[in-house]
Scaffold this active site. Structure first.
Site, PDB file in Angstrom:
ATOM      1  CG  ASP A   1      90.292 -46.778  26.018  1.00  0.00           C
ATOM      2  OD1 ASP A   1      89.386 -46.703  26.859  1.00  0.00           O
ATOM      3  OD2 ASP A   1      90.947 -45.791  25.620  1.00  0.00           O
TER       4      ASP A   1
ATOM      5  CG  HIS B   1      88.839 -49.778  30.762  1.00  0.00           C
ATOM      6  ND1 HIS B   1      87.987 -49.819  29.674  1.00  0.00           N
ATOM      7  CD2 HIS B   1      89.905 -49.012  30.378  1.00  0.00           C
ATOM      8  CE1 HIS B   1      88.499 -49.103  28.682  1.00  0.00           C
ATOM      9  NE2 HIS B   1      89.661 -48.610  29.082  1.00  0.00           N
TER      10      HIS B   1
END
Length: 292
Positions: free
Chosen positions: A107, A272
């Site tokens: 991320d 994620h």
């Protein structure tokens, strides 16, 4: 007390501008640096780090503005640029005795890792980026109703003041939304770690917003300059992503290949927060990268 990575020692390392960076270190052998993403801290790597520490020196910093690292006031666009944060990463590794190292990021940490690979190719031996696109490509693919998934990108891109006030009014609701919505397996983030992430974010609203604001400004300038020069990542690169390309209508492999000379691209079925949801898969892919 916030949880820690078991059997790792913690160090406080000053960056070039005096910002103190928190880093957990474990194991011995060739160095691997692991950078966390939003809205988390270095703790997201706890499973992967413990495995890699069997035969590597594993360094898990908190990015500036996050976790137990310093949170300097935003005095200009460079304070939280990915270029500055990439330089922090190299500073931490060198302070711990490692001139060259493998680097993996998730991320926001993956954007920092990407920039470090471009800016410090002699220091980065191998590079892994988890669940992002390079900044320029990210903004290019966000359009229409599908861009609603990235509403936070647009909110935190606004000038100082409003985003900080809105998020600061209900920080647990805001940051908790992403912890809840972006995971396919809520049990992968136990209550103790969820609470630690929320507490860290609660104390870091201005710096987190500044990090995102940089990605809508100076980070684009830096990436655009590299694209114009034809700068590419020269080290072996592994990218692991959810299948966002299918959902948003782009070819993720092609976008990454334009930035690399040696790319392995993998699509995962994990959510994620893949280093916590699928640590065995992520560790395997990182170990494959480390032997390339």
């Amino acid at each position: 007390m916030s949880p820690m990575i078991q059997d790792f020692t913690y160090h406080r390392v000053p960056a070039a501008d005096g910002t103190i960076l928190n880093a957990a270190v474990g194991g011995s052998g060739p160095a691997v640096v692991l950078l966390h993403g939003f809205p988390q801290t270095h703790l997201m790597w706890r499973h992967v780090a413990a495995d890699l520490a069997a035969d590597h020196t594993v360094i898990c910093p908190d990015l500036r503005g996050y976790g137990a690292s310093g949170k300097p006031a935003e005095t200009g666009p460079d304070t939280y640029s990915k270029r500055t944060m990439a330089a922090d990463t190299v500073t931490v590794a060198r302070a711990l005795g490692h001139e060259r190292f493998a680097l993996a990021g998730h991320d926001r940490g993956a954007l920092v890792a990407f920039r470090a690979g471009l800016d410090h190719p002699d220091a980065i031996t191998r590079l892994a980026c988890l669940d992002v696109l390079p900044t320029l490509d990210m903004w290019d693919v966000m359009h229409g109703a599908s861009a609603a998934v990235g509403f936070h990108l647009y909110l935190m891109a606004q000038p100082p003041g409003l985003p900080e006030r809105l998020i600061g009014a209900e920080p647990d609701a805001f940051f908790g939304h992403f912890l809840d919505q972006w995971t396919q397996d809520p049990s992968a983030i136990p209550a103790e770690f969820r609470a630690a992430y929320l507490a860290a974010c609660r104390d870091a609203v201005p710096s987190i917003v500044a990090d995102y604001r940089a990605s809508a400004g100076i980070d684009i300038e830096h990436d655009s300059a590299d694209r114009a020069r034809g700068t590419r990542l020269r080290m072996p690169v592994t990218v692991v992503q959810q299948d966002w390309g299918a959902a948003l209508g782009y070819d993720a492999t092609a976008l990454w290949r334009a930035w690399t000379t040696d790319l392995h691209h993998h699509t995962t079925t994990a959510g994620h927060f893949m280093a916590e949801e699928a640590p065995a898969e992520i560790t395997r892919l990182l170990r494959e990268l480390l032997t390339r």
